[in-house]
Structures are given as structure tokens and as C-alpha cells.
Motif scaffolding. Structure first.
Motif, short mmCIF file in Angstrom:
data_model
loop_
_atom_site.label_atom_id
_atom_site.label_comp_id
_atom_site.label_asym_id
_atom_site.label_seq_id
_atom_site.Cartn_x
_atom_site.Cartn_y
_atom_site.Cartn_z
N THR A 10 2.14 -19.20 5.74
CA THR A 10 0.92 -18.81 4.83
C THR A 10 -0.27 -18.76 5.60
O THR A 10 -0.34 -19.56 6.50
N SER A 16 -1.24 -23.90 -0.58
CA SER A 16 -0.32 -22.88 -0.18
C SER A 16 1.12 -23.33 -1.24
O SER A 16 1.47 -24.62 -1.08
N SER A 18 3.89 -22.00 -0.78
CA SER A 18 5.20 -22.14 0.07
C SER A 18 5.32 -23.13 1.20
O SER A 18 6.36 -23.79 1.25
N ARG A 19 4.13 -23.77 1.26
CA ARG A 19 4.16 -25.11 1.97
C ARG A 19 4.33 -26.34 1.19
O ARG A 19 5.54 -27.04 1.72
N PRO A 94 5.37 -16.39 2.13
CA PRO A 94 4.62 -15.54 1.00
C PRO A 94 4.69 -14.09 1.00
O PRO A 94 4.87 -13.70 2.30
N TYR A 96 2.89 -10.64 1.19
CA TYR A 96 1.54 -10.20 1.27
C TYR A 96 1.66 -8.59 1.21
O TYR A 96 2.51 -8.16 2.08
N PHE A 98 3.35 -6.66 -0.60
CA PHE A 98 4.68 -6.38 -0.71
C PHE A 98 5.61 -6.43 0.44
O PHE A 98 7.17 -6.24 0.34
N THR A 139 7.41 -16.83 -2.00
CA THR A 139 6.29 -17.07 -3.03
C THR A 139 5.76 -15.80 -3.32
O THR A 139 5.15 -15.21 -2.36
N ARG A 140 5.32 -15.34 -4.44
CA ARG A 140 4.78 -14.06 -4.97
C ARG A 140 3.90 -14.33 -6.30
O ARG A 140 4.58 -15.05 -7.27
N ASP A 141 2.90 -13.59 -6.33
CA ASP A 141 2.12 -13.49 -7.71
C ASP A 141 2.91 -12.58 -8.66
O ASP A 141 3.07 -12.96 -10.00
N TYR A 144 9.51 -9.66 -8.90
CA TYR A 144 10.28 -8.47 -7.89
C TYR A 144 11.68 -8.54 -8.16
O TYR A 144 12.61 -7.84 -7.59
N MET A 179 3.70 -16.01 -10.35
CA MET A 179 2.67 -17.10 -10.15
C MET A 179 1.19 -16.76 -10.77
O MET A 179 0.31 -17.49 -11.09
C1 FMN Z 1 -3.36 -10.77 1.63
C2 FMN Z 1 -2.58 -11.20 0.52
C3 FMN Z 1 -1.60 -10.11 -0.13
C4 FMN Z 1 -0.93 -10.37 -1.20
N1 FMN Z 1 0.05 -9.59 -1.48
C5 FMN Z 1 0.80 -9.63 -2.66
C6 FMN Z 1 1.91 -8.74 -3.10
O1 FMN Z 1 2.11 -7.64 -2.74
N2 FMN Z 1 2.51 -9.00 -4.05
C7 FMN Z 1 2.43 -10.30 -4.81
O2 FMN Z 1 3.15 -10.68 -5.73
N3 FMN Z 1 1.52 -11.45 -4.52
C8 FMN Z 1 0.92 -11.14 -3.28
N4 FMN Z 1 -0.07 -12.03 -2.99
C9 FMN Z 1 -0.02 -13.09 -3.55
C10 FMN Z 1 0.77 -14.12 -2.70
O3 FMN Z 1 2.20 -13.72 -2.70
C11 FMN Z 1 0.68 -15.68 -3.74
O4 FMN Z 1 -0.64 -16.19 -3.85
C12 FMN Z 1 1.76 -16.59 -2.86
O5 FMN Z 1 1.65 -17.72 -3.65
C13 FMN Z 1 1.33 -16.91 -1.61
O6 FMN Z 1 2.18 -18.14 -1.03
P1 FMN Z 1 1.16 -19.17 -0.29
O7 FMN Z 1 0.47 -20.03 -1.71
O8 FMN Z 1 2.41 -20.02 0.18
O9 FMN Z 1 0.24 -18.68 0.51
C14 FMN Z 1 -0.93 -11.67 -1.93
C15 FMN Z 1 -1.83 -12.68 -1.12
C16 FMN Z 1 -2.51 -12.34 -0.12
C17 FMN Z 1 -3.33 -13.64 0.30
#
Ligand code: FMN
Length: 203
Positions: A10, A16, A18-19, A94, A96, A98, A139-141, A144, A179
Motif C-alpha cells: 500500500t 490501510s 490491506s495492512r 491494494p 490501483y 485495476f 483490497t478494492r473499493d 470484481y 469498500m
Molecule cells: C491510486 C489509486 C488507485 C485506485 N484504483 C482503484 C481501482 O482501480 N479499483 C478499485 O476498486 N479501487 C481502487 N482504489 C481504491 C483502493 O483499492 C482501496 O482504497 C483499497 O482499500 C486500498 O488498499 P489499502 O487501504 O491497503 O491501501 C485506488 C486507490 C488508489 C490510491
């Protein structure tokens, strides 16, 4: 005694998901096997220099002593040794744009080394990092796992391919998705993934 390699990828220093999930798996694993040891790399807090014109000599084995290329070659060796020493590999990943984060892609750029972690022969490519299992915490927002989203998940297949290319074929993906679909969906996603990880640690 088993040795677990943890890779965080991340970009966040705080908050985070994932962390948090990776830490939760670590503590579950420690409870299940108090003798487990961890080797940990946080690529967000300590990023690996991306491959570029100034360090690529280290990749090709032509670096001058004390150069950026020499530093890259030494780091590459360290990371491959850590990978070889691990029984289990845990990757906090995470999504990023796609795919995987650039930080994680750079880790793969370092550890995929011809003659060390894979080789080509007349039979084609062969992975040399065998006898290990991996858990990838994605982890994804967005969502998929089913429907239209599956067509734009360029993260999971890419990670599976790169691990498999090195010989790591026993890979379990744990996903925390949706998320950004509201607070309840986020809580459910994190709890669901944490439960899946607890079950894996106890298995
Ligand atoms: C630069 C960036 C690009 C991202 N692109 C996507 C994406 O393509 N699809 C998605 O579902 N989430 C996307 N996200 C959201 C992250 O996947 C989501 O917040 C996830 O929790 C990140 O894990 P982390 O909290 O451990 O960093 C993106 C976040 C960032 C910062």
C-alpha cells in the motif's frame, strides 16, 4: 519452525485496509504456531527504486561498484534470498487502477530473475521457487469477483501469473471488495476477509 515472508504494497502510511488485514493474519498465525518467524518488507514506507536508466546496469549484471546499479543488484539478491528462505508468502495487495500497485510490480521486477527464480529450457519456462504457498490479500473499493467487474480485474491474474512463473502455484486470494459501497459494506468486507484469513491461519 516456519518462516513467513510478508510484503506490504500500500502507499498509505495510515488507514490501510490491506495492512490491517495482513497484521490480523500475522497475529492469527502466531497464535496457531508460536514458533513462526516473519520477514517483512513494507514497500510503501521503504520503496524499492523503480528500474530506470540510472540503475538498470544492476539488473543486467554490468554495474560498476558503488553505483546505483550495484545497489539494485544487492537489493535484488537480498529479496530473492528472503523469498527462497520463506515457507509461506503473504502479500498485502491494494488494487490501483485495476491492477497491482507500482510498488508491488517493482518487487516482482526485482525478484523475477532468470537463472535464479525461473529458467528457460527447451521445454519452456520453469519456476525455481518451489514448495511454497502464498496468500494474496486484495483490497478494492469496487467489486470484481462477479459480473462485469471480472473483465477489468487486471490485478489477480497478473499476480497469479507472476507468482506461478517463479513456481509459486499454491496461491490463495482473499478479497476485501466493495469498500466504497458505504460504511456497512466496508465493515462487512473487512470482517469477511479477516474471518477467511483466520480460517487459513488455523488450517
Ligand atoms: C491510486 C489509486 C488507485 C485506485 N484504483 C482503484 C481501482 O482501480 N479499483 C478499485 O476498486 N479501487 C481502487 N482504489 C481504491 C483502493 O483499492 C482501496 O482504497 C483499497 O482499500 C486500498 O488498499 P489499502 O487501504 O491497503 O491501501 C485506488 C486507490 C488508489 C490510491
Amino acid at each position: 519452525m516456519s518462516n513467513t515472508l510478508i510484503i506490504h504494497s500500500t502507499v498509505k502510511s495510515e488507514g490501510s485496509v490491506s495492512r490491517v488485514l495482513t497484521e490480523s493474519y500475522k497475529s492469527d498465525l502466531k497464535k496457531a504456531d508460536p514458533s513462526v518467524t516473519f520477514t517483512e518488507y513494507d514497500l510503501g514506507l521503504n520503496p524499492l527504486p523503480a528500474l530506470s536508466a540510472s540503475n538498470i546496469s544492476g539488473f543486467f549484471g554490468t554495474a560498476e561498484p558503488e553505483s546505483e546499479g550495484a545497489a539494485l543488484a544487492a537489493k535484488r539478491e537480498e529479496l530473492i534470498t528472503a523469498l527462497e528462505a520463506a515457507d509461506k508468502i503473504i502479500i498485502g495487495a491494494p488494487m490501483y487502477n485495476f491492477g497491482m500497485s507500482a510498488l508491488l510490480k517493482t518487487w516482482f521486477d526485482y525478484v523475477l530473475k532468470s537463472g535464479r527464480t525461473f529458467r528457460y529450457s527447451e521445454a519452456g519456462p520453469e519456476g525455481l521457487v518451489t514448495g511454497k504457498s502464498a496468500i494474496v490479500i486484495e483490497t478494492r473499493d469496487g467489486f470484481y469477483s462477479e459480473g462485469d467487474g471480472t473483465a477489468v480485474d487486471f490485478q489477480e491474474g497478473h499476480i497469479r501469473t507472476l507468482l506461478g512463473f517463479m513456481g509459486v502455484t499454491d496461491v490463495t486470494f482473499v478479497r476485501a471488495e466493495k469498500m466504497a459501497f458505504g460504511p456497512e459494506a466496508k465493515t462487512a468486507a473487512i470482517e469477511g476477509a479477516a474471518n477467511d484469513l483466520s480460517a487459513l491461519a488455523a488450517a
